[in-house]
Design a protein around this motif. Structure first.
Motif, mmCIF file in Angstrom:
data_model
loop_
_atom_site.group_PDB
_atom_site.id
_atom_site.type_symbol
_atom_site.label_atom_id
_atom_site.label_comp_id
_atom_site.label_asym_id
_atom_site.label_seq_id
_atom_site.Cartn_x
_atom_site.Cartn_y
_atom_site.Cartn_z
ATOM 1 N N ARG A 81 41.184 -48.942 -35.109
ATOM 2 C CA ARG A 81 40.681 -50.305 -34.876
ATOM 3 C C ARG A 81 39.447 -50.586 -35.729
ATOM 4 O O ARG A 81 39.255 -51.709 -36.214
ATOM 5 C CB ARG A 81 40.355 -50.484 -33.390
ATOM 6 C CG ARG A 81 41.585 -50.500 -32.489
ATOM 7 C CD ARG A 81 41.237 -50.878 -31.059
ATOM 8 N NE ARG A 81 42.423 -50.802 -30.206
ATOM 9 C CZ ARG A 81 42.715 -49.766 -29.439
ATOM 10 N NH1 ARG A 81 41.914 -48.703 -29.410
ATOM 11 N NH2 ARG A 81 43.812 -49.767 -28.700
ATOM 12 N N LEU A 83 40.616 -51.208 -39.287
ATOM 13 C CA LEU A 83 41.408 -52.434 -39.445
ATOM 14 C C LEU A 83 40.716 -53.648 -38.828
ATOM 15 O O LEU A 83 41.368 -54.656 -38.526
ATOM 16 C CB LEU A 83 42.782 -52.247 -38.780
ATOM 17 C CG LEU A 83 43.634 -51.085 -39.291
ATOM 18 C CD1 LEU A 83 44.874 -50.911 -38.424
ATOM 19 C CD2 LEU A 83 44.034 -51.296 -40.745
ATOM 20 N N LYS A 84 39.406 -53.582 -38.669
ATOM 21 C CA LYS A 84 38.706 -54.653 -37.954
ATOM 22 C C LYS A 84 38.763 -56.005 -38.676
ATOM 23 O O LYS A 84 38.509 -57.038 -38.075
ATOM 24 C CB LYS A 84 37.250 -54.264 -37.725
ATOM 25 C CG LYS A 84 36.440 -54.003 -38.989
ATOM 26 C CD LYS A 84 35.034 -53.550 -38.625
ATOM 27 C CE LYS A 84 34.215 -53.230 -39.872
ATOM 28 N NZ LYS A 84 32.858 -52.755 -39.530
ATOM 29 N N LEU A 114 41.482 -57.372 -39.740
ATOM 30 C CA LEU A 114 42.774 -58.001 -39.469
ATOM 31 C C LEU A 114 42.724 -58.793 -38.166
ATOM 32 O O LEU A 114 41.891 -58.520 -37.295
ATOM 33 C CB LEU A 114 43.874 -56.933 -39.372
ATOM 34 C CG LEU A 114 44.167 -56.116 -40.635
ATOM 35 C CD1 LEU A 114 45.234 -55.067 -40.329
ATOM 36 C CD2 LEU A 114 44.611 -57.005 -41.779
ATOM 37 N N GLN A 120 47.717 -58.397 -34.902
ATOM 38 C CA GLN A 120 48.274 -57.556 -35.970
ATOM 39 C C GLN A 120 47.642 -56.165 -35.931
ATOM 40 O O GLN A 120 48.331 -55.146 -36.103
ATOM 41 C CB GLN A 120 48.033 -58.206 -37.334
ATOM 42 C CG GLN A 120 48.659 -57.433 -38.491
ATOM 43 C CD GLN A 120 48.385 -58.107 -39.831
ATOM 44 O OE1 GLN A 120 47.716 -59.137 -39.900
ATOM 45 N NE2 GLN A 120 48.902 -57.526 -40.892
ATOM 46 N N ARG A 121 46.321 -56.131 -35.701
ATOM 47 C CA ARG A 121 45.616 -54.855 -35.634
ATOM 48 C C ARG A 121 46.167 -53.982 -34.502
ATOM 49 O O ARG A 121 46.450 -52.789 -34.695
ATOM 50 C CB ARG A 121 44.121 -55.097 -35.420
ATOM 51 C CG ARG A 121 43.306 -53.800 -35.354
ATOM 52 C CD ARG A 121 41.814 -54.066 -35.267
ATOM 53 N NE ARG A 121 41.460 -54.767 -34.035
ATOM 54 C CZ ARG A 121 40.943 -55.970 -33.976
ATOM 55 N NH1 ARG A 121 40.728 -56.662 -35.095
ATOM 56 N NH2 ARG A 121 40.643 -56.530 -32.805
ATOM 57 N N GLU A 122 46.347 -54.564 -33.323
ATOM 58 C CA GLU A 122 46.831 -53.798 -32.183
ATOM 59 C C GLU A 122 48.262 -53.317 -32.393
ATOM 60 O O GLU A 122 48.627 -52.220 -31.965
ATOM 61 C CB GLU A 122 46.739 -54.638 -30.910
ATOM 62 C CG GLU A 122 45.321 -54.861 -30.418
ATOM 63 C CD GLU A 122 44.565 -53.564 -30.229
ATOM 64 O OE1 GLU A 122 45.109 -52.640 -29.587
ATOM 65 O OE2 GLU A 122 43.429 -53.456 -30.731
ATOM 66 N N VAL A 169 47.975 -50.329 -34.750
ATOM 67 C CA VAL A 169 47.385 -49.186 -34.040
ATOM 68 C C VAL A 169 48.415 -48.561 -33.107
ATOM 69 O O VAL A 169 48.574 -47.329 -33.073
ATOM 70 C CB VAL A 169 46.142 -49.629 -33.237
ATOM 71 C CG1 VAL A 169 45.691 -48.519 -32.288
ATOM 72 C CG2 VAL A 169 45.007 -49.998 -34.179
#
Length: 324
Positions: free
Chosen positions: A278, A281-282, A284, A288-290, A293
């Motif tokens: 996370r 990819l902060k 994004l 989408q990030r979750e 992940v």
């Protein structure tokens, strides 16, 4: 393994060591939470007649904490366990500073079933001091003498307890099935150089990396020799009971620490991996990030589980498969 489940772990030492390891792990989590201003909902001991461990439960504000705070909290437990291993092994090396072999010779760690050693009464914990009247103070001398013998040769083995045994050597090929061993003499023991073992447990010196490597290598060497230490060496500072307790404390901390760094949820390693992703990819969008992940964590967890299960399952499944 767990004491009472794994037969190699003594129950009394194992339970005490497990309690220490869990307490170290959970206290470290608690300290990390407090130092990052995260509330602790509850903390306490796990009891089943006797204390079996401890727990620390973070407050509701933990989930709202920054991801870097979560990573620090998740990693604090395994890190504390590994620090405990290093400190415990350092204590062990200091305890062994004045220890000496009871006799200059070769210790026996194990005996091959059906070997000449077993048939003639050699046992784990025995010390071989001479072969054919020649002293064997180290492995080089031991292998030099045996390497010159052929199958069927009779050697005289003198032990530290005064026994002298006439032993007819077997054919090494019968035990190894290696063509190059055909006709070579075979005694059938797993030897240990008693002086070399002491060199591995003496107080450490050198660079930081050398010290860390030596400390952790002690753990691997010590465990194999532990059952026979009183028969091989003079007593260490504090006695063998303290040495055994420290050994199993080190083992349990190592096991708990390394297990928890595995990238599996809900282990600390899996949770730390999710928080690290996370962070990376902060930039994004949250959805989408979750998604990334979750997918990446599932893949890594599945691969890790497969690698753990493969050595256990493959040997059992392979015989059931049809021959090609």
């Amino acid at each position: 393994g767990l004491p009472g489940v794994n037969p190699l772990i003594p129950v009394s030492y194992g339970i005490a060591a497990l309690v220490v390891a869990v307490a170290v792990h959970e206290v470290a989590h608690g300290i990390a939470l407090a130092s990052n201003n995260v509330s602790i909902r509850s903390a306490g001991l796990v009891l089943l007649g006797i204390p079996l461990g401890a727990f620390v439960e973070p407050g509701d504000d933990f989930q709202a904490s920054r991801e870097e705070v979560k990573v620090r909290v998740y990693s604090s437990g395994p890190f504390a366990n590994l620090v405990a291993v290093a400190l415990t092994l350092l204590l062990i090396t200091q305890m062994f500073a004045g220890v000496k072999p009871l006799e200059q010779g070769i210790g026996i760690l194990s005996v091959y079933p059906g070997s000449p050693a077993e048939k003639n009464g050699l046992r784990p914990g025995d010390i071989i001091v001479t072969i054919d009247g020649v002293r064997v103070p180290n492995l080089s001398a031991f292998f030099s003498i045996l390497g010159s013998k052929k199958a069927g040769d009779v050697i005289t083995v003198e032990l530290a307890d005064g026994r002298k045994l006439a032993v007819e050597l077997a054919d090494r090929y019968d035990f190894t099935r290696l063509l190059g061993d055909r006709g070579k003499g075979f005694l059938g023991i797993e030897p240990i150089d008693l002086n070399s073992f002491l060199a591995a447990t003496l107080p450490v010196s050198g660079s930081f990396h050398e010290i860390i490597f030596k400390l952790f290598s002690v753990l691997l060497v010590f465990e194999r020799v532990a059952p026979y230490l009183p028969r091989f060496y003079t007593q260490p500072i504090g006695g063998w009971e303290v040495a055994y307790a420290l050994l199993w404390i080190a083992w349990m901390n190592m096991a708990l620490g390394l297990t928890n760094v595995l990238p599996l949820v809900p282990l600390d390693g899996g949770s730390a991996l999710s928080s690290t992703l996370r962070l990376l990819l902060k930039g994004l969008p949250a959805s989408q990030r979750e998604s990334i992940v979750k997918t990446f964590t599932i893949i890594i967890s599945s691969v890790t589980l497969a690698l753990i299960a493969a050595p256990i399952l493959v040997p059992r499944v392979k015989p059931l498969l049809p021959a090609p």
